[in-house]
Enzyme design. Sequence first.
Site, PDB file in Angstrom:
ATOM      1  N   THR A   4       0.871  -1.182   0.000  1.00  0.00           N
ATOM      2  CA  THR A   4       0.000   0.000   0.000  1.00  0.00           C
ATOM      3  C   THR A   4       0.909   1.233   0.000  1.00  0.00           C
ATOM      4  O   THR A   4       1.041   1.917   1.008  1.00  0.00           O
ATOM      5  CB  THR A   4      -0.927   0.014   1.233  1.00  0.00           C
ATOM      6  N   THR A  23      -1.529  -2.465   5.583  1.00  0.00           N
ATOM      7  CA  THR A  23      -1.849  -1.240   6.313  1.00  0.00           C
ATOM      8  C   THR A  23      -2.674  -0.343   5.385  1.00  0.00           C
ATOM      9  O   THR A  23      -2.175   0.081   4.341  1.00  0.00           O
ATOM     10  CB  THR A  23      -0.537  -0.542   6.729  1.00  0.00           C
ATOM     11  N   ARG A  33       8.331  -6.015  13.017  1.00  0.00           N
ATOM     12  CA  ARG A  33       9.384  -5.116  12.545  1.00  0.00           C
ATOM     13  C   ARG A  33      10.327  -5.903  11.653  1.00  0.00           C
ATOM     14  O   ARG A  33      10.568  -7.090  11.915  1.00  0.00           O
ATOM     15  CB  ARG A  33      10.216  -4.576  13.724  1.00  0.00           C
ATOM     16  N   LYS A  88      -3.560   0.611  13.593  1.00  0.00           N
ATOM     17  CA  LYS A  88      -2.238   0.391  12.975  1.00  0.00           C
ATOM     18  C   LYS A  88      -1.526   1.717  12.723  1.00  0.00           C
ATOM     19  O   LYS A  88      -0.336   1.880  13.015  1.00  0.00           O
ATOM     20  CB  LYS A  88      -2.427  -0.398  11.674  1.00  0.00           C
ATOM     21  N   CYS A  97       7.694   1.545   6.263  1.00  0.00           N
ATOM     22  CA  CYS A  97       6.437   1.785   6.977  1.00  0.00           C
ATOM     23  C   CYS A  97       6.293   3.188   7.556  1.00  0.00           C
ATOM     24  O   CYS A  97       5.362   3.900   7.189  1.00  0.00           O
ATOM     25  CB  CYS A  97       6.285   0.744   8.081  1.00  0.00           C
ATOM     26  N   LYS A 120       5.885   6.171   4.974  1.00  0.00           N
ATOM     27  CA  LYS A 120       4.674   6.095   4.144  1.00  0.00           C
ATOM     28  C   LYS A 120       3.425   6.157   5.019  1.00  0.00           C
ATOM     29  O   LYS A 120       2.444   6.796   4.648  1.00  0.00           O
ATOM     30  CB  LYS A 120       4.727   4.840   3.265  1.00  0.00           C
TER      31      LYS A 120
HETATM   32  N1  LIG Z   1       7.347  -4.573   5.758  1.00  0.00           N
HETATM   33  C1  LIG Z   1       6.934  -4.537   7.011  1.00  0.00           C
HETATM   34  O1  LIG Z   1       7.716  -4.604   7.950  1.00  0.00           O
HETATM   35  C2  LIG Z   1       5.464  -4.407   7.319  1.00  0.00           C
HETATM   36  C3  LIG Z   1       5.025  -4.632   8.636  1.00  0.00           C
HETATM   37  C4  LIG Z   1       3.661  -4.493   8.925  1.00  0.00           C
HETATM   38  C5  LIG Z   1       2.765  -4.154   7.913  1.00  0.00           C
HETATM   39  N2  LIG Z   1       3.226  -3.947   6.655  1.00  0.00           N
HETATM   40  C6  LIG Z   1       2.241  -3.650   5.590  1.00  0.00           C
HETATM   41  O2  LIG Z   1       1.994  -4.879   4.881  1.00  0.00           O
HETATM   42  C7  LIG Z   1       1.763  -4.613   3.492  1.00  0.00           C
HETATM   43  C8  LIG Z   1       2.737  -5.413   2.646  1.00  0.00           C
HETATM   44  O3  LIG Z   1       4.033  -4.900   2.877  1.00  0.00           O
HETATM   45  P1  LIG Z   1       5.364  -5.687   2.464  1.00  0.00           P
HETATM   46  O4  LIG Z   1       6.499  -4.893   3.012  1.00  0.00           O
HETATM   47  O5  LIG Z   1       5.239  -7.128   2.799  1.00  0.00           O
HETATM   48  O6  LIG Z   1       5.279  -5.534   0.859  1.00  0.00           O
HETATM   49  P2  LIG Z   1       6.356  -6.038  -0.204  1.00  0.00           P
HETATM   50  O7  LIG Z   1       6.506  -4.946  -1.185  1.00  0.00           O
HETATM   51  O8  LIG Z   1       7.553  -6.575   0.499  1.00  0.00           O
HETATM   52  O9  LIG Z   1       5.659  -7.307  -0.904  1.00  0.00           O
HETATM   53  C9  LIG Z   1       4.514  -7.274  -1.640  1.00  0.00           C
HETATM   54  C10 LIG Z   1       4.399  -8.540  -2.524  1.00  0.00           C
HETATM   55  O10 LIG Z   1       3.140  -8.462  -3.200  1.00  0.00           O
HETATM   56  C11 LIG Z   1       3.309  -8.951  -4.529  1.00  0.00           C
HETATM   57  N3  LIG Z   1       2.216  -8.439  -5.360  1.00  0.00           N
HETATM   58  C12 LIG Z   1       2.065  -7.193  -5.891  1.00  0.00           C
HETATM   59  N4  LIG Z   1       0.893  -7.115  -6.547  1.00  0.00           N
HETATM   60  C13 LIG Z   1       0.283  -8.323  -6.431  1.00  0.00           C
HETATM   61  C14 LIG Z   1      -0.972  -8.860  -6.855  1.00  0.00           C
HETATM   62  N5  LIG Z   1      -1.858  -8.131  -7.545  1.00  0.00           N
HETATM   63  N6  LIG Z   1      -1.261 -10.146  -6.540  1.00  0.00           N
HETATM   64  C15 LIG Z   1      -0.390 -10.914  -5.846  1.00  0.00           C
HETATM   65  N7  LIG Z   1       0.806 -10.461  -5.402  1.00  0.00           N
HETATM   66  C16 LIG Z   1       1.132  -9.185  -5.687  1.00  0.00           C
HETATM   67  C17 LIG Z   1       4.688  -8.449  -4.928  1.00  0.00           C
HETATM   68  O11 LIG Z   1       5.205  -9.225  -6.000  1.00  0.00           O
HETATM   69  C18 LIG Z   1       5.477  -8.635  -3.607  1.00  0.00           C
HETATM   70  O12 LIG Z   1       6.091  -9.907  -3.550  1.00  0.00           O
HETATM   71  C19 LIG Z   1       1.837  -3.094   3.337  1.00  0.00           C
HETATM   72  O13 LIG Z   1       0.557  -2.542   3.470  1.00  0.00           O
HETATM   73  C20 LIG Z   1       2.696  -2.676   4.536  1.00  0.00           C
HETATM   74  O14 LIG Z   1       2.444  -1.340   4.941  1.00  0.00           O
HETATM   75  C21 LIG Z   1       4.533  -4.084   6.329  1.00  0.00           C
HETATM   76  O1  LIG Z   2      14.742   4.582  18.945  1.00  0.00           O
HETATM   77  C1  LIG Z   2      14.645   4.445  17.714  1.00  0.00           C
HETATM   78  C2  LIG Z   2      13.907   3.389  17.114  1.00  0.00           C
HETATM   79  C3  LIG Z   2      13.824   3.322  15.727  1.00  0.00           C
HETATM   80  N1  LIG Z   2      14.462   4.246  14.963  1.00  0.00           N
HETATM   81  C4  LIG Z   2      14.355   4.159  13.483  1.00  0.00           C
HETATM   82  O2  LIG Z   2      12.987   3.980  13.129  1.00  0.00           O
HETATM   83  C5  LIG Z   2      12.892   3.244  11.918  1.00  0.00           C
HETATM   84  C6  LIG Z   2      11.892   2.104  12.091  1.00  0.00           C
HETATM   85  O3  LIG Z   2      12.422   1.122  12.952  1.00  0.00           O
HETATM   86  P1  LIG Z   2      11.560  -0.112  13.496  1.00  0.00           P
HETATM   87  O4  LIG Z   2      10.267   0.380  13.995  1.00  0.00           O
HETATM   88  O5  LIG Z   2      12.398  -0.886  14.413  1.00  0.00           O
HETATM   89  O6  LIG Z   2      11.383  -0.998  12.167  1.00  0.00           O
HETATM   90  P2  LIG Z   2      10.174  -1.242  11.127  1.00  0.00           P
HETATM   91  O7  LIG Z   2      10.418  -2.556  10.511  1.00  0.00           O
HETATM   92  O8  LIG Z   2      10.021  -0.049  10.247  1.00  0.00           O
HETATM   93  O9  LIG Z   2       8.842  -1.400  12.047  1.00  0.00           O
HETATM   94  C7  LIG Z   2       7.860  -0.379  12.175  1.00  0.00           C
HETATM   95  O10 LIG Z   2       6.971  -0.405  11.077  1.00  0.00           O
HETATM   96  C8  LIG Z   2       6.325  -1.690  10.879  1.00  0.00           C
HETATM   97  C9  LIG Z   2       5.510  -1.596   9.598  1.00  0.00           C
HETATM   98  O11 LIG Z   2       4.299  -0.947   9.785  1.00  0.00           O
HETATM   99  C10 LIG Z   2       5.472  -1.993  12.108  1.00  0.00           C
HETATM  100  O12 LIG Z   2       4.820  -3.235  11.910  1.00  0.00           O
HETATM  101  C11 LIG Z   2       6.353  -2.026  13.351  1.00  0.00           C
HETATM  102  O13 LIG Z   2       5.549  -2.239  14.503  1.00  0.00           O
HETATM  103  C12 LIG Z   2       7.077  -0.674  13.458  1.00  0.00           C
HETATM  104  O14 LIG Z   2       7.969  -0.703  14.569  1.00  0.00           O
HETATM  105  C13 LIG Z   2      14.303   2.777  11.583  1.00  0.00           C
HETATM  106  O15 LIG Z   2      14.852   3.633  10.593  1.00  0.00           O
HETATM  107  C14 LIG Z   2      15.064   2.944  12.895  1.00  0.00           C
HETATM  108  O16 LIG Z   2      16.437   3.220  12.685  1.00  0.00           O
HETATM  109  C15 LIG Z   2      15.191   5.271  15.531  1.00  0.00           C
HETATM  110  O17 LIG Z   2      15.752   6.111  14.834  1.00  0.00           O
HETATM  111  N2  LIG Z   2      15.265   5.338  16.899  1.00  0.00           N
END
Ligand SMILES: NC(=O)c1ccc[n+]([C@@H]2O[C@H](COP(=O)([O-])OP(=O)(O)OC[C@H]3O[C@@H](n4cnc5c(N)ncnc54)[C@H](O)[C@@H]3O)[C@@H](O)[C@H]2O)c1
Ligand SMILES: O=c1ccn([C@@H]2O[C@H](COP(=O)(O)OP(=O)(O)O[C@H]3O[C@H](CO)[C@@H](O)[C@H](O)[C@H]3O)[C@@H](O)[C@H]2O)c(=O)[nH]1
EC number: 1.1.1.22
Length: 436
Positions: A86, A124, A160, A216, A272, A275
């Site tokens: 997203t 999200t 994370r 979220k 995350c 965005k």
């Molecule tokens: N990355 C994180 O740490 C994290 C954590 C919590 C929530 N989220 C949320 O989860 C969602 C996914 O994030 P992500 O980081 O896993 O994304 P990503 O970009 O890593 O992966 C997305 C996958 O979806 C596939 N895709 C795209 N269009 C498609 C379609 N039409 N049908 C099937 N597959 C398709 C892509 O090929 C890719 O493999 C987002 O909304 C993000 O905000 C991400």
């Molecule tokens: O004290 C701190 C903690 C984090 N960061 C920075 O913040 C960013 C995000 O870090 P972190 O939250 O650990 O990693 P993410 O994987 O981005 O996880 C966040 O984003 C995810 C996607 O939505 C959520 O699921 C998680 O709960 C949320 O922590 C990174 O650049 C870190 O370097 C700092 O600068 N100082």
Amino acid sequence: MKIGIVGSGYVGTTIAACFADLGHDVMNVDVDEAVVTKLNDGAAPISEPDLDDLLGRYAGESLFATTEYEDLVDFRPEVIFLALPTPSNDDGSIDTSTIEAGAEALGGVLADIEGYPTVVVKSTVVPGTTENVIGPALELESGGRIGVDFGLAVNPEFLREGSAVSDFTDPDKLVFGTDDDDRAREALESVYAPLLDDDDDVPVVETGLREAEIIKYANNAFLAAKVSLINELGNICKEYGVDAYEVADAIGLDDRIGEQFLRSGVGWGGSCFPKDVNAIVAAAREQGYDPELLQAAIDVNDRQPQRMLDLMDDHVDVEGKRVAVLGLAFKPGTDDVRNSRAIPIIEGLQERGADVIAYDPNPAARDNMAKHFPDVEYLASPSPTLSGAHAALIVTDWPEFGELDREFDLMSNSVVIDGRRIVERREGITYEGLTW
Ligand SMILES: NC(=O)c1ccc[n+]([C@@H]2O[C@H](COP(=O)([O-])OP(=O)(O)OC[C@H]3O[C@@H](n4cnc5c(N)ncnc54)[C@H](O)[C@@H]3O)[C@@H](O)[C@H]2O)c1
Ligand SMILES: O=c1ccn([C@@H]2O[C@H](COP(=O)(O)OP(=O)(O)O[C@H]3O[C@H](CO)[C@@H](O)[C@H](O)[C@H]3O)[C@@H](O)[C@H]2O)c(=O)[nH]1
């Protein structure tokens, strides 16, 4: 239980492996054939600790991947998670086109899946997206009705990167948004039952679709703003020659503040926080509310890389000189460079005419950054990166950077600007911490 997952990126792959580990049968659908091949070979398409190990155990046994939504029909999942990207539009608002396309494609096969499959939004999405975009797409394409032919729920993910598997297996909370659809709620309870049986202390928040969506954003916005607040305070500390980390340790002792997310420095990046904070700001404005504090959190964050470059400028003019950037991934333990603070840092160095040499301990992070900056030289270890450099900028707090010592003696001019408080200050180097 049989679980379908649409999208196999950081979230889709992690939850697939973890659901298989909880004893479920899993089918992933992804449009990227390379991703599907990797998963079926038992290898993660992204780099995340413990993931390859889990996939190696379950791929081909209880975990399968496919590029065809149609394969879900024979698989007969009771629950199907949407874990699709997203991303942001240019104005920061959420771009729902991919998740809408995924919902349409899923809708095309939904009517043929036996029983009452529950579609769960894992991505999200801003409040209202599930009701106004995803639900209608599913109904239109399937010809079925929510609550009658299939369930619709929101179950945001809080993992994370860098600790995705352990965060998923040991969550602080689970959020089930179901708008009182008992069958959808029960389906989610069954999905997570093995995890809840193991740890009955995990709170489960049962709520509505919109509430789950906004929880979220509130979570991420709060954490991002907390880091911006400690960065703002840290910038003030630096003006007084005070160590912001000493201050953070002290205020973190107050239970109401808490010790986590008080690491000041070059700011937050990743896929995350940037965005999601921008998306909720844009969504709030669309509702007629101007979220000034969240906008300030973004502004403070955007300024930190510039402050780091300004500190460097105070010590050395880098035009035509070699400069080392240590850390490309947005945080340690990942290959993800999306919105990494290294991006504005490298841009600033290139604007100054510096010759940028970069290192990250994760080779995939180096490859990912090379797609943004093909003209930067990427090296496979710190010593040759630092060798002959006139300044070193530390952008990611990889633990191995804390071990660096004599390597800095290889520099032509040992100016070290630490954006993460990871390098040891010592005699023989000109050391500047961003907020200490
Ligand atoms: N990355 C994180 O740490 C994290 C954590 C919590 C929530 N989220 C949320 O989860 C969602 C996914 O994030 P992500 O980081 O896993 O994304 P990503 O970009 O890593 O992966 C997305 C996958 O979806 C596939 N895709 C795209 N269009 C498609 C379609 N039409 N049908 C099937 N597959 C398709 C892509 O090929 C890719 O493999 C987002 O909304 C993000 O905000 C991400
Ligand atoms: O004290 C701190 C903690 C984090 N960061 C920075 O913040 C960013 C995000 O870090 P972190 O939250 O650990 O990693 P993410 O994987 O981005 O996880 C966040 O984003 C995810 C996607 O939505 C959520 O699921 C998680 O709960 C949320 O922590 C990174 O650049 C870190 O370097 C700092 O600068 N100082």
